[in-house]
Write an enzyme that holds these catalytic residues in place. Structure first.
Site, PDB file in Angstrom:
ATOM      1  N   GLY A  17       0.767  -1.242   0.000  1.00 16.93           N
ATOM      2  CA  GLY A  17       0.000   0.000   0.000  1.00 16.93           C
ATOM      3  C   GLY A  17       0.796   1.289   0.000  1.00 16.93           C
ATOM      4  O   GLY A  17       0.335   2.291   0.558  1.00 16.93           O
ATOM      5  N   ASN A  19       1.324   3.121  -2.684  1.00 20.83           N
ATOM      6  CA  ASN A  19       0.536   4.060  -3.511  1.00 20.83           C
ATOM      7  C   ASN A  19      -0.692   4.543  -2.757  1.00 20.83           C
ATOM      8  O   ASN A  19      -1.068   5.720  -2.857  1.00 20.83           O
ATOM      9  CB  ASN A  19       0.142   3.402  -4.835  1.00 20.83           C
ATOM     10  CG  ASN A  19       1.271   3.468  -5.841  1.00 20.83           C
ATOM     11  OD1 ASN A  19       1.590   4.534  -6.345  1.00 20.83           O
ATOM     12  ND2 ASN A  19       1.898   2.328  -6.104  1.00 20.83           N
ATOM     13  N   HIS A 114       0.190   1.357 -13.150  1.00 21.47           N
ATOM     14  CA  HIS A 114       0.982   0.222 -13.634  1.00 21.47           C
ATOM     15  C   HIS A 114       2.437   0.671 -13.787  1.00 21.47           C
ATOM     16  O   HIS A 114       2.693   1.761 -14.308  1.00 21.47           O
ATOM     17  CB  HIS A 114       0.414  -0.258 -14.977  1.00 21.47           C
ATOM     18  CG  HIS A 114       1.136  -1.449 -15.504  1.00 21.47           C
ATOM     19  ND1 HIS A 114       0.948  -2.719 -14.995  1.00 21.47           N
ATOM     20  CD2 HIS A 114       2.081  -1.577 -16.475  1.00 21.47           C
ATOM     21  CE1 HIS A 114       1.732  -3.570 -15.628  1.00 21.47           C
ATOM     22  NE2 HIS A 114       2.425  -2.899 -16.537  1.00 21.47           N
TER      23      HIS A 114
HETATM   24  C1  GRF Z   1       2.941  -0.833  -7.748  1.00 22.05           C
HETATM   25  O1  GRF Z   1       4.166  -1.010  -8.390  1.00 22.05           O
HETATM   26  C2  GRF Z   1       1.844  -0.600  -8.749  1.00 22.05           C
HETATM   27  O2  GRF Z   1       2.280   0.083  -9.890  1.00 22.05           O
HETATM   28  C3  GRF Z   1       1.455  -2.008  -9.114  1.00 22.05           C
HETATM   29  O3  GRF Z   1       1.518  -2.727  -7.913  1.00 22.05           O
HETATM   30  C4  GRF Z   1       2.470  -2.108  -7.051  1.00 22.05           C
HETATM   31  C5  GRF Z   1       1.751  -1.809  -5.765  1.00 22.05           C
HETATM   32  O4  GRF Z   1       2.615  -1.305  -4.772  1.00 22.05           O
HETATM   33  N1  GRF Z   1       0.143  -2.020  -9.728  1.00 22.05           N
HETATM   34  P1  GRF Z   1       2.024  -0.657  -3.451  1.00 22.05           P
HETATM   35  O5  GRF Z   1       1.158  -1.736  -2.780  1.00 22.05           O
HETATM   36  O6  GRF Z   1       1.232   0.528  -3.836  1.00 22.05           O
HETATM   37  O7  GRF Z   1       3.220  -0.328  -2.616  1.00 22.05           O
END
Ligand code: GRF
Length: 220
Positions: A17, A19, A114
């Site tokens: 998490g 992001n 992505h």
């Molecule tokens: C990120 O690299 C995102 O681009 C991909 O999955 C990963 C998630 O990372 N879809 P986080 O859980 O947000 O740290």
């Protein structure tokens, strides 16, 4: 204290998490035009759930393994989102493919991040595949979701160099820093009504286009 107005956002996660955290931090700014009202995880011990709780955001754990079909699982997510008044959904490391029915229901109200410059390197293992392909620039993309995987109108991209000696982890860490910049930016653009889909492309109103280019390796 008055409740903050703005677009009501639900975030779907499966893991650490970071992001989600970037979106939480952005939404905490007083002028940010969105507010996260629910975080849903299909993994019980996803670290992102702790991040949400720490920020005072309601969470739901919906276990895909307890549903007979993808459509049933997606319907449970849909109900949870609606019960919380969610108007817009962000996928942030959500590791389940959503049914066409769910995607169409949330058409143009569902975005994903992505870690590549789409349409290159869709799917999993993107960083290693970028290194194996020998590209010198890769990056990350926030896009509206369509039923095909990692497909849909692009909202924001960041270009990130591949550096000598990079392995997948080092490259992923560098790209992740840009992910944390572009996801809040994309959410701001849609929440302010400045990013709209027209003819399956995103059109920006009052968008601050960047004229900078990244050359890698650097010119002599
Ligand atoms: C990120 O690299 C995102 O681009 C991909 O999955 C990963 C998630 O990372 N879809 P986080 O859980 O947000 O740290």
């Amino acid at each position: 204290m008055m409740a903050k107005a703005g677009l009501k956002v639900g975030v779907l996660i499966s893991g650490r998490g970071t992001n989600l955290q970037a979106l939480i931090d952005a939404c905490a700014k007083p002028d940010f035009p969105a507010k996260i009202v629910l975080v849903v995880s299909n993994v019980a011990d996803a670290h992102g759930l702790k991040r949400a709780t720490a920020a005072g955001i309601p969470t739901a754990f919906i276990d895909h393994k307890t549903y007979r079909t993808r459509e049933h699982f997606d319907a449970a997510i849909d109900s949870a989102l609606r019960a919380s008044g969610v108007e817009f959904v962000c996928l942030a490391g959500f590791m389940r493919i959503l049914s066409g029915q769910f995607v169409e229901r949330w058409r143009n109200r569902l975005i994903n991040i992505h870690p590549s410059l789409l349409p290159a390197f869709k799917g999993l293992d993107t960083h290693q595949r970028a290194i194996d392909a020998g590209v010198t620039i890769t990056g990350c993309t926030v896009h509206f979701v369509r039923p095909a995987m990692d497909d849909g109108p692009i909202i924001v991209q960041a270009a990130v160099p591949v550096l000598p000696g990079d392995d997948a982890d080092r490259l992923a860490a560098r790209i992740l820093e840009s992910e944390h910049v572009i996801y809040p930016l994309a959410l701001r653009l849609v929440a302010e009504g400045r990013a709209r889909v027209e003819g399956e492309k995103t059109v920006l109103k009052n968008g601050a286009a960047s004229a900078e280019s990244l050359v890698n390796p650097a010119p002599d």
